[in-house]
Design a protein around this motif. Structure first.
Motif, PDB file in Angstrom:
ATOM      1  N   ARG A   1     144.248  53.726 -37.759  1.00  0.00           N
ATOM      2  CA  ARG A   1     143.122  53.210 -36.985  1.00  0.00           C
ATOM      3  C   ARG A   1     142.190  52.396 -37.889  1.00  0.00           C
ATOM      4  NH1 ARG A   1     141.658  52.728 -31.638  1.00  0.00           N
ATOM      5  NH2 ARG A   1     139.413  52.757 -31.438  1.00  0.00           N
ATOM      6  N   ARG A   2     142.007  52.883 -39.100  1.00  0.00           N
ATOM      7  CA  ARG A   2     141.132  52.213 -40.051  1.00  0.00           C
ATOM      8  C   ARG A   2     141.664  50.822 -40.386  1.00  0.00           C
ATOM      9  NH1 ARG A   2     140.029  51.986 -45.483  1.00  0.00           N
ATOM     10  NH2 ARG A   2     137.805  52.081 -45.940  1.00  0.00           N
ATOM     11  N   GLN A   3     143.005  50.747 -40.625  1.00  0.00           N
ATOM     12  CA  GLN A   3     143.633  49.464 -40.914  1.00  0.00           C
ATOM     13  C   GLN A   3     143.445  48.496 -39.744  1.00  0.00           C
ATOM     14  OE1 GLN A   3     144.823  48.494 -43.827  1.00  0.00           O
ATOM     15  NE2 GLN A   3     144.153  50.512 -44.525  1.00  0.00           N
ATOM     16  N   GLU A   4     143.611  49.045 -38.530  1.00  0.00           N
ATOM     17  CA  GLU A   4     143.483  48.216 -37.335  1.00  0.00           C
ATOM     18  C   GLU A   4     142.053  47.672 -37.206  1.00  0.00           C
ATOM     19  OE1 GLU A   4     144.621  50.342 -33.742  1.00  0.00           O
ATOM     20  OE2 GLU A   4     143.485  48.858 -32.588  1.00  0.00           O
ATOM     21  N   MET A   5     141.075  48.552 -37.447  1.00  0.00           N
ATOM     22  CA  MET A   5     139.675  48.147 -37.348  1.00  0.00           C
ATOM     23  C   MET A   5     139.334  47.094 -38.399  1.00  0.00           C
ATOM     24  SD  MET A   5     138.234  49.737 -34.851  1.00  0.00           S
ATOM     25  CE  MET A   5     139.713  49.869 -33.924  1.00  0.00           C
ATOM     26  N   LEU A   6     139.876  47.285 -39.615  1.00  0.00           N
ATOM     27  CA  LEU A   6     139.610  46.324 -40.688  1.00  0.00           C
ATOM     28  C   LEU A   6     140.210  44.969 -40.351  1.00  0.00           C
ATOM     29  CD1 LEU A   6     140.104  48.502 -43.895  1.00  0.00           C
ATOM     30  CD2 LEU A   6     137.981  47.428 -43.136  1.00  0.00           C
ATOM     31  N   ALA A   7     141.419  44.972 -39.777  1.00  0.00           N
ATOM     32  CA  ALA A   7     142.066  43.719 -39.390  1.00  0.00           C
ATOM     33  C   ALA A   7     141.251  43.026 -38.301  1.00  0.00           C
ATOM     34  CB  ALA A   7     143.486  43.995 -38.908  1.00  0.00           C
ATOM     35  N   ARG A   8     140.790  43.839 -37.343  1.00  0.00           N
ATOM     36  CA  ARG A   8     139.998  43.277 -36.254  1.00  0.00           C
ATOM     37  C   ARG A   8     138.697  42.700 -36.778  1.00  0.00           C
ATOM     38  NH1 ARG A   8     139.304  47.036 -30.970  1.00  0.00           N
ATOM     39  NH2 ARG A   8     141.437  47.677 -31.286  1.00  0.00           N
ATOM     40  N   GLN A   9     138.080  43.443 -37.724  1.00  0.00           N
ATOM     41  CA  GLN A   9     136.824  42.986 -38.287  1.00  0.00           C
ATOM     42  C   GLN A   9     137.029  41.689 -39.074  1.00  0.00           C
ATOM     43  OE1 GLN A   9     134.723  45.533 -41.145  1.00  0.00           O
ATOM     44  NE2 GLN A   9     132.997  45.534 -39.774  1.00  0.00           N
ATOM     45  N   GLY A  10     138.192  41.581 -39.725  1.00  0.00           N
ATOM     46  CA  GLY A  10     138.518  40.363 -40.443  1.00  0.00           C
ATOM     47  C   GLY A  10     138.566  39.164 -39.512  1.00  0.00           C
ATOM     48  N   ARG A  11     139.149  39.383 -38.323  1.00  0.00           N
ATOM     49  CA  ARG A  11     139.222  38.292 -37.350  1.00  0.00           C
ATOM     50  C   ARG A  11     137.844  37.927 -36.818  1.00  0.00           C
ATOM     51  NH1 ARG A  11     144.012  40.962 -35.842  1.00  0.00           N
ATOM     52  NH2 ARG A  11     143.092  41.989 -34.034  1.00  0.00           N
ATOM     53  N   VAL A  12     137.024  38.963 -36.581  1.00  0.00           N
ATOM     54  CA  VAL A  12     135.657  38.712 -36.093  1.00  0.00           C
ATOM     55  C   VAL A  12     134.862  37.943 -37.151  1.00  0.00           C
ATOM     56  CG1 VAL A  12     133.463  39.809 -35.455  1.00  0.00           C
ATOM     57  CG2 VAL A  12     135.611  40.681 -34.521  1.00  0.00           C
ATOM     58  N   ASP A  13     135.016  38.352 -38.415  1.00  0.00           N
ATOM     59  CA  ASP A  13     134.295  37.682 -39.497  1.00  0.00           C
ATOM     60  C   ASP A  13     134.728  36.231 -39.639  1.00  0.00           C
ATOM     61  OD1 ASP A  13     132.872  39.928 -39.963  1.00  0.00           O
ATOM     62  OD2 ASP A  13     133.933  40.523 -41.784  1.00  0.00           O
TER      63      ASP A  13
ATOM     64  N   LEU B   1     132.464  47.637 -34.758  1.00  0.00           N
ATOM     65  CA  LEU B   1     133.577  47.972 -35.639  1.00  0.00           C
ATOM     66  C   LEU B   1     133.072  48.690 -36.877  1.00  0.00           C
ATOM     67  CD1 LEU B   1     135.612  44.647 -35.291  1.00  0.00           C
ATOM     68  CD2 LEU B   1     136.324  46.886 -34.482  1.00  0.00           C
ATOM     69  N   GLU B   2     131.920  48.242 -37.370  1.00  0.00           N
ATOM     70  CA  GLU B   2     131.320  48.854 -38.553  1.00  0.00           C
ATOM     71  C   GLU B   2     131.003  50.334 -38.284  1.00  0.00           C
ATOM     72  OE1 GLU B   2     130.805  46.679 -41.245  1.00  0.00           O
ATOM     73  OE2 GLU B   2     130.525  48.542 -42.357  1.00  0.00           O
ATOM     74  N   VAL B   3     130.447  50.606 -37.112  1.00  0.00           N
ATOM     75  CA  VAL B   3     130.102  51.976 -36.723  1.00  0.00           C
ATOM     76  C   VAL B   3     131.370  52.833 -36.654  1.00  0.00           C
ATOM     77  CG1 VAL B   3     129.278  53.398 -34.790  1.00  0.00           C
ATOM     78  CG2 VAL B   3     127.980  51.382 -35.490  1.00  0.00           C
ATOM     79  N   GLU B   4     132.413  52.267 -36.024  1.00  0.00           N
ATOM     80  CA  GLU B   4     133.647  53.026 -35.886  1.00  0.00           C
ATOM     81  C   GLU B   4     134.291  53.274 -37.255  1.00  0.00           C
ATOM     82  OE1 GLU B   4     136.020  52.011 -32.583  1.00  0.00           O
ATOM     83  OE2 GLU B   4     137.677  53.281 -33.224  1.00  0.00           O
TER      84      GLU B   4
END
Ligand SMILES: [Zn+2]
Length: 128
Positions: free
Chosen positions: A23-35, A75-78
């Motif tokens: 889940r952490r990897q997924e969130m980091l990938a998603r955050q990368g796209r948002v950034d 995403l940061e909160v999660e």
């Protein structure tokens, strides 16, 4: 510090640790796209006319911007919750309600692996 009663087997703790890491990897990938979208938006903003008030794209851009920063913050909160859950696994306190000290329950943890509260305490918090 009192010894916490183990509510999970070692196999279950491994299962949740793996689920949290995935889940952490997924969130980091998603955050990368948002950034990436955020820096695109930033470039589009600075590359355009300086006069925002007369820019027809202005309001749209502002909406996109706040949507993206909102997503980033969610995403940061999660991610923070996931990190806390992972450190609770390391500490051996994972799966125990931080409020009442009772086991959270495997079904609840499967639905929400970073849950800190048992279902009863979560309901009590939500009803406030
Ligand atoms: Zn509780």
């Amino acid at each position: 510090m009192p010894t916490v009663r183990r509510s999970l087997t070692d196999a279950q703790r491994r299962e949740f640790r793996d689920a949290l890491n995935a889940r952490r990897q997924e969130m980091l990938a998603r955050q990368g796209r948002v950034d990436a979208s955020l820096s695109d938006a930033r470039e589009a903003r600075s590359g355009g006319q300086a006069d925002d008030e007369h820019d027809p794209e202005g309001p749209t851009m502002a909406a996109t911007w706040s949507q993206l920063t909102g997503l980033h913050d969610d995403l940061e909160v999660e991610l923070t919750e996931i990190d806390h859950a992972l450190s609770r696994i390391e500490a051996g306190t994972y799966g125990v309600c931080v409020n009442c000290g009772k086991p959270i329950g495997v079904a609840r943890l499967r639905a929400r692996p970073y849950a800190e509260l048992c279902i009863d305490c979560a309901k009590a918090v939500e009803s406030h």
